[in-house]
Design an enzyme around this catalytic site. Structure first.
Site, PDB file in Angstrom:
ATOM      1  N   GLY A  60       0.964  -1.289   0.443  1.00 25.96           N
ATOM      2  CA  GLY A  60      -0.218  -0.207  -0.575  1.00 25.96           C
ATOM      3  C   GLY A  60       0.864   1.036  -0.148  1.00 25.96           C
ATOM      4  O   GLY A  60       0.453   2.241  -0.710  1.00 25.96           O
ATOM      5  N   ASP A 119      -6.174   2.839   9.577  1.00 20.11           N
ATOM      6  CA  ASP A 119      -7.926   1.879   9.878  1.00 20.11           C
ATOM      7  C   ASP A 119      -8.260   1.949  11.240  1.00 20.11           C
ATOM      8  O   ASP A 119      -8.706   3.443  12.214  1.00 20.11           O
ATOM      9  CB  ASP A 119      -8.291   1.524   8.639  1.00 20.11           C
ATOM     10  CG  ASP A 119      -9.994   0.973   8.842  1.00 20.11           C
ATOM     11  OD1 ASP A 119     -10.384   1.737   9.319  1.00 20.11           O
ATOM     12  OD2 ASP A 119     -10.287  -0.098   8.005  1.00 20.11           O
ATOM     13  N   LYS A 147      -8.250   7.542   8.652  1.00 22.32           N
ATOM     14  CA  LYS A 147      -9.321   7.645   9.271  1.00 22.32           C
ATOM     15  C   LYS A 147     -10.405   8.015   9.767  1.00 22.32           C
ATOM     16  O   LYS A 147      -9.979   7.894  11.016  1.00 22.32           O
ATOM     17  CB  LYS A 147     -10.417   5.908   8.243  1.00 22.32           C
ATOM     18  CG  LYS A 147     -10.543   5.961   7.191  1.00 22.32           C
ATOM     19  CD  LYS A 147     -10.804   4.546   6.665  1.00 22.32           C
ATOM     20  CE  LYS A 147     -11.366   4.310   5.234  1.00 22.32           C
ATOM     21  NZ  LYS A 147     -11.475   2.971   5.029  1.00 22.32           N
ATOM     22  N   PHE A 168     -14.339   3.758   2.200  1.00 18.08           N
ATOM     23  CA  PHE A 168     -13.293   2.571   1.305  1.00 18.08           C
ATOM     24  C   PHE A 168     -13.236   3.223   0.331  1.00 18.08           C
ATOM     25  O   PHE A 168     -13.588   3.825  -0.529  1.00 18.08           O
ATOM     26  CB  PHE A 168     -14.299   1.246   0.762  1.00 18.08           C
ATOM     27  CG  PHE A 168     -13.225   0.381   0.891  1.00 18.08           C
ATOM     28  CD1 PHE A 168     -12.205   0.224   1.520  1.00 18.08           C
ATOM     29  CD2 PHE A 168     -12.773   0.000  -0.986  1.00 18.08           C
ATOM     30  CE1 PHE A 168     -10.916  -0.370   1.231  1.00 18.08           C
ATOM     31  CE2 PHE A 168     -11.342  -0.993  -1.299  1.00 18.08           C
ATOM     32  CZ  PHE A 168     -11.405  -1.683   0.311  1.00 18.08           C
ATOM     33  N   VAL A 169     -11.491   3.734  -0.152  1.00 18.82           N
ATOM     34  CA  VAL A 169     -11.386   4.193  -0.933  1.00 18.82           C
ATOM     35  C   VAL A 169      -9.779   2.962  -1.824  1.00 18.82           C
ATOM     36  O   VAL A 169      -9.611   2.329  -1.232  1.00 18.82           O
ATOM     37  CB  VAL A 169     -10.474   5.133  -0.141  1.00 18.82           C
ATOM     38  CG1 VAL A 169     -11.157   6.622  -0.011  1.00 18.82           C
ATOM     39  CG2 VAL A 169      -9.481   5.567   0.593  1.00 18.82           C
ATOM     40  N   ASP A 175      -5.566  -0.935  -2.188  1.00 19.19           N
ATOM     41  CA  ASP A 175      -6.290  -1.445  -3.211  1.00 19.19           C
ATOM     42  C   ASP A 175      -7.973  -1.587  -3.095  1.00 19.19           C
ATOM     43  O   ASP A 175      -7.579  -1.571  -2.019  1.00 19.19           O
ATOM     44  CB  ASP A 175      -5.054  -2.310  -3.423  1.00 19.19           C
ATOM     45  CG  ASP A 175      -5.534  -3.677  -1.925  1.00 19.19           C
ATOM     46  OD1 ASP A 175      -5.166  -2.181  -1.202  1.00 19.19           O
ATOM     47  OD2 ASP A 175      -5.682  -4.569  -2.605  1.00 19.19           O
ATOM     48  N   ARG A 181      -4.235   0.514  -7.598  1.00 22.65           N
ATOM     49  CA  ARG A 181      -3.072   0.905  -7.115  1.00 22.65           C
ATOM     50  C   ARG A 181      -2.618   2.119  -7.869  1.00 22.65           C
ATOM     51  O   ARG A 181      -1.919   3.091  -7.307  1.00 22.65           O
ATOM     52  CB  ARG A 181      -2.371  -0.063  -6.324  1.00 22.65           C
ATOM     53  CG  ARG A 181      -2.623  -1.725  -5.354  1.00 22.65           C
ATOM     54  CD  ARG A 181      -1.367  -1.985  -5.517  1.00 22.65           C
ATOM     55  NE  ARG A 181      -1.717  -3.251  -4.270  1.00 22.65           N
ATOM     56  CZ  ARG A 181      -1.991  -3.255  -2.984  1.00 22.65           C
ATOM     57  NH1 ARG A 181      -2.056  -2.093  -2.051  1.00 22.65           N
ATOM     58  NH2 ARG A 181      -1.951  -4.541  -2.662  1.00 22.65           N
TER      59      ARG A 181
HETATM   60  P1  IMP Z   1      -5.779  -1.143   9.729  1.00 22.70           P
HETATM   61  O1  IMP Z   1      -4.353  -2.309  10.045  1.00 22.70           O
HETATM   62  O2  IMP Z   1      -6.877  -1.890   9.500  1.00 22.70           O
HETATM   63  O3  IMP Z   1      -5.233   0.246  10.474  1.00 22.70           O
HETATM   64  O4  IMP Z   1      -5.159  -0.828   7.947  1.00 22.70           O
HETATM   65  C1  IMP Z   1      -4.466  -0.771   7.549  1.00 22.70           C
HETATM   66  C2  IMP Z   1      -4.409  -1.166   6.476  1.00 22.70           C
HETATM   67  O5  IMP Z   1      -5.440  -2.014   5.445  1.00 22.70           O
HETATM   68  C3  IMP Z   1      -3.856  -0.681   5.294  1.00 22.70           C
HETATM   69  O6  IMP Z   1      -2.777  -0.366   4.992  1.00 22.70           O
HETATM   70  C4  IMP Z   1      -4.689  -0.863   4.606  1.00 22.70           C
HETATM   71  O7  IMP Z   1      -3.902  -1.361   3.075  1.00 22.70           O
HETATM   72  C5  IMP Z   1      -5.805  -1.197   4.254  1.00 22.70           C
HETATM   73  N1  IMP Z   1      -7.267  -0.170   4.830  1.00 22.70           N
HETATM   74  C6  IMP Z   1      -7.855   0.009   5.034  1.00 22.70           C
HETATM   75  N2  IMP Z   1      -8.926   0.567   4.667  1.00 22.70           N
HETATM   76  C7  IMP Z   1      -8.434   1.029   3.581  1.00 22.70           C
HETATM   77  C8  IMP Z   1      -9.134   1.906   2.629  1.00 22.70           C
HETATM   78  O8  IMP Z   1     -10.792   2.398   2.276  1.00 22.70           O
HETATM   79  N3  IMP Z   1      -8.797   1.050   1.487  1.00 22.70           N
HETATM   80  C9  IMP Z   1      -8.525   0.287   0.606  1.00 22.70           C
HETATM   81  N4  IMP Z   1      -7.250  -0.133   1.741  1.00 22.70           N
HETATM   82  C10 IMP Z   1      -7.546   0.044   3.000  1.00 22.70           C
HETATM   83 MG    MG Z   2      -2.544  -2.379   2.934  1.00 27.15          MG
END
Ligand code: IMP
Ligand code: MG
Length: 194
Positions: A60, A119, A147, A168-169, A175, A181
């Site tokens: 990402g 996130d 977020k 969701f973006v 991706d 991407r």
């Molecule tokens: P976290 O561990 O929940 O903070 O999520 C981090 C990972 O979730 C990021 O590195 C992304 O790969 C994925 N992610 C979270 N939200 C989105 C979104 O809106 N679009 C795409 N990938 C997301």
């Molecule tokens: Mg990621």
């Protein structure tokens, strides 16, 4: 030199197929680049005379980190860690999968940890702890997007380029099932999920 690989008609098809699943552009390419200039300035104030290890999370952070490091005129090295929390879908799985055998060597070094989005906070908090356990002198965290929602674990980004709503973006590294991407902007995904 090879010949022309893609004709004009095919080029048009690619352009359409890449963009048609985007409901709306959330952050344009120009807005991203302008904001990255500011963010890099902020990072430079904090790390002016330091040698840095930039640790980027694949896949990402790929696009974001490439644009960021070219704005940071300090002696730095770049390392990557390949992790996944999403397994191709929309919801976080709650546990991280590591694809590398070893962690980058960060012992005694200052680390700038770079990811695409904050996130739930699970990814960054877990990776940050691993780097600290591996002896990093300091870990600061830099994300393209944050977020606006309650995190599942306590985690703040030291540097965040943009705050966004809980949508969701995709694009600019982010991706959906491995695709989108390469969009040069961040857009709200409007294609079929599932
Ligand atoms: P976290 O561990 O929940 O903070 O999520 C981090 C990972 O979730 C990021 O590195 C992304 O790969 C994925 N992610 C979270 N939200 C989105 C979104 O809106 N679009 C795409 N990938 C997301
Ligand atoms: Mg990621």
């Amino acid at each position: 030199m090879g010949g022309i690989l893609v004709g004009k008609a095919e080029m048009r098809t690619y352009a359409v197929s890449m963009h048609r699943d985007i409901q709306r552009v959330l952050i344009s390419e120009a807005e991203i680049h302008q904001r990255l200039d500011e963010l890099a300035g902020q990072i430079m104030v904090d790390f002016a005379d330091d040698e840095l290890v930039v640790v980027a999370l694949l896949k990402g952070a790929l696009v974001f980190v490439a644009d960021m490091v070219r704005r940071l005129p300090v002696k730095l090295s770049i390392e990557f860690m390949s992790v996944a929390s999403y397994h191709g879908g929309k919801e976080s799985s709650g546990s991280l999968v590591y694809f590398d055998r070893d962690l980058p060597d960060v012992a005694g070094r200052k680390v700038l940890l770079v990811d695409d989005i904050l996130d739930t906070g699970l990814t960054l908090s877990e990776v940050m702890q691993r780097l600290l356990d591996a002896g990093a002198a300091e870990v600061k965290c830099c994300v393209l997007l944050e977020k606006k929602k309650a995190r599942e674990v306590e985690m703040n980004a030291d540097y965040a380029a943009f705050m966004i709503e809980d949508e969701f973006v995709v694009g600019y590294g982010l991706d959906y099932q491995g695709r989108y991407r390469n969009l040069p902007y961040v857009g709200v995904f409007g294609g079929k999920m599932g």
